[in-house]
Design an enzyme around this catalytic site. Structure first.
Site, PDB file in Angstrom:
ATOM      1  N   LYS A 206      54.880  49.821  34.693  1.00  0.00           N
ATOM      2  CA  LYS A 206      55.372  48.663  34.897  1.00  0.00           C
ATOM      3  C   LYS A 206      56.341  48.692  36.162  1.00  0.00           C
ATOM      4  O   LYS A 206      56.335  47.985  37.129  1.00  0.00           O
ATOM      5  CB  LYS A 206      56.038  47.845  33.815  1.00  0.00           C
ATOM      6  CG  LYS A 206      55.422  46.824  33.120  1.00  0.00           C
ATOM      7  CD  LYS A 206      55.501  45.508  33.922  1.00  0.00           C
ATOM      8  CE  LYS A 206      53.940  44.798  33.895  1.00  0.00           C
ATOM      9  NZ  LYS A 206      53.403  44.374  32.388  1.00  0.00           N
TER      10      LYS A 206
ATOM     11  N   LYS B 107      38.364  45.262  34.603  1.00  0.00           N
ATOM     12  CA  LYS B 107      38.415  44.581  33.366  1.00  0.00           C
ATOM     13  C   LYS B 107      38.966  43.033  33.571  1.00  0.00           C
ATOM     14  O   LYS B 107      39.668  42.825  34.481  1.00  0.00           O
ATOM     15  CB  LYS B 107      39.789  45.205  32.535  1.00  0.00           C
ATOM     16  CG  LYS B 107      39.960  44.909  31.295  1.00  0.00           C
ATOM     17  CD  LYS B 107      40.929  45.665  30.343  1.00  0.00           C
ATOM     18  CE  LYS B 107      41.415  44.965  29.198  1.00  0.00           C
ATOM     19  NZ  LYS B 107      42.198  45.581  28.127  1.00  0.00           N
TER      20      LYS B 107
ATOM     21  N   LYS C  31      43.313  37.642  34.420  1.00  0.00           N
ATOM     22  CA  LYS C  31      43.520  36.386  35.007  1.00  0.00           C
ATOM     23  C   LYS C  31      44.244  36.820  36.398  1.00  0.00           C
ATOM     24  O   LYS C  31      44.077  36.056  37.346  1.00  0.00           O
ATOM     25  CB  LYS C  31      44.525  35.526  34.251  1.00  0.00           C
ATOM     26  CG  LYS C  31      44.982  34.326  34.803  1.00  0.00           C
ATOM     27  CD  LYS C  31      45.834  33.657  33.671  1.00  0.00           C
ATOM     28  CE  LYS C  31      46.282  32.456  34.382  1.00  0.00           C
ATOM     29  NZ  LYS C  31      46.855  31.213  33.439  1.00  0.00           N
TER      30      LYS C  31
END
Ligand code: TRP
Ligand code: SF4
Length: 337
Positions: free
Chosen positions: A121, A204, A207
């Protein structure tokens, strides 16, 4: 409301409210959540505080409420039964933030800095370990608090969440060691992840990559998006036989089309009797059939004003009753009562 039974395992799982769900979310997680209601007392949570750990603007914050609404509609339409399961929003039970703060007293920094999802992250957000929010470092502590506030023992998650569950168990062990047996060590229940690849045929379904098929889309919108799917790149013209095994349209057929259709796709593709355009048209109608009932229920719920709000209010009440007991016990044990 049915009360939870004593002898069943307790499931807790959460999803960040990212808005309407897609086929990958459904096949990878939501479908499984629905099935688990048979055998467990289930608690399903829209984790809005977790969403805040990566939100950087007020515009993104303004999306939290509509995103929760859309996601929970999908949950209910998919068959999450709010009579049986507790369905709620994380921030509606603020006790989780109390437990988060208290658990942070038994969590070494090193454990958090080592979590692979944290490192990733930080990289993704173009930050450093020095510049990221304190909240992001504590993400797995908050996740632990989510789970153990309800003394859940089983947590259905994907492979990517395994390190978080390991950390949760370590935090629980430390707490129990110091203050006496209080929490069960939660176990990850790995959902066999069917790896749903997106319309780009390579990554994968997600969105953020815009390669997804929304559950709540109209049949026309679904068909339009399916027509953009990548297929076997070697099949430049229709008369070249295709290779279903490298084509994501085929892998979606395998999941969503009836068996006879799947073998027809295989045979007709490898012998160049079926063109990709036609093949995608068939896939779109399989997807639309597959989702028809879900979409119908979703429309019904959406038309009832306040339905989602009422479900979430009831869920928060039931969750909060459990949470209060746990916090009281923790206060006692930690010397705060
Ligand atoms: N971290 C999880 C995810 O990104 C979401 C989550 C938050 C969660 N709290 C949880 C999952 C508790 C399981 C249990 O998918
Ligand atoms: Fe893929 Fe179907 Fe085209 Fe074959 S016919 S390459 S399975 S889209």
């Amino acid at each position: 409301m049915a009360s939870h039974q004593e002898n069943r395992g307790v499931i807790f799982s959460g999803m960040r409210p990212t808005g309407p769900l897609h086929l990958g979310n459904y096949l990878g997680a939501l479908q499984n959540w629905v099935g688990l209601q048979q055998d467990y007392d289930c608690i399903y949570c829209a984790v809005d505080i977790h969403a805040l750990t990566t939100i950087e603007t007020s515009e993104e914050s303004a999306q939290i409420q509509p995103n929760i609404q859309a996601m929970v509609l999908d949950w209910l339409a998919a068959g999450i039964d709010p009579q049986r399961s507790i369905v709620f929003v994380q921030s509606h039970v603020p006790e989780v933030m109390t437990l988060h703060a208290l658990l942070s007293m038994v969590t070494p920094m090193g454990w958090l800095l080592r979590v692979p999802t944290f490192k990733e992250k930080v990289r993704q957000m173009d930050e450093t370990e020095e510049s990221v929010n304190y909240g992001l470092v504590g993400y797995p502590v908050l996740q632990t608090a989510d789970i153990i506030l309800y003394k859940a023992d089983t947590v259905p998650v994907g492979q990517d969440q395994v390190p978080h569950l390991e950390l949760a168990r370590e935090i629980v062990r430390r707490f129990n060691n110091r203050y006496g047996d209080t929490f069960p060590e939660p176990q990850a229940k790995l959902t066999e992840d069917p790896l749903i690849v997106g319309l780009d045929g390579r990554q994968k379904m997600s969105k953020s990559l815009d390669n997804h098929l929304e559950l709540a889309a109209t049949p026309e919108e679904t068909a339009r998006r399916v027509m953009t799917a990548f297929t076997d790149p070697q099949r430049i013209t229709r008369d070249i036989p295709g290779r279903p095994e490298v084509c994501n349209v085929y892998s979606l057929h395998k999941i969503l089309s009836p068996a006879n259709e799947v073998s027809a796709v295989y045979d007709e593709c490898t012998t160049a009797q079926r063109g990709c355009v036609d093949c995608k048209r068939h896939l779109a109608s399989s997807i639309n059939n597959y989702l028809e009932e879900l979409r119908e229920r979703r429309r019904e719920y959406q038309q009832r004003p306040d339905y989602v709000r009422d479900v979430l209010a009831d869920g928060a009440n039931r969750a909060r009753a459990i949470a209060r007991d746990t916090i009281e016990e923790v206060y006692q044990k930690m010397g705060l009562a």
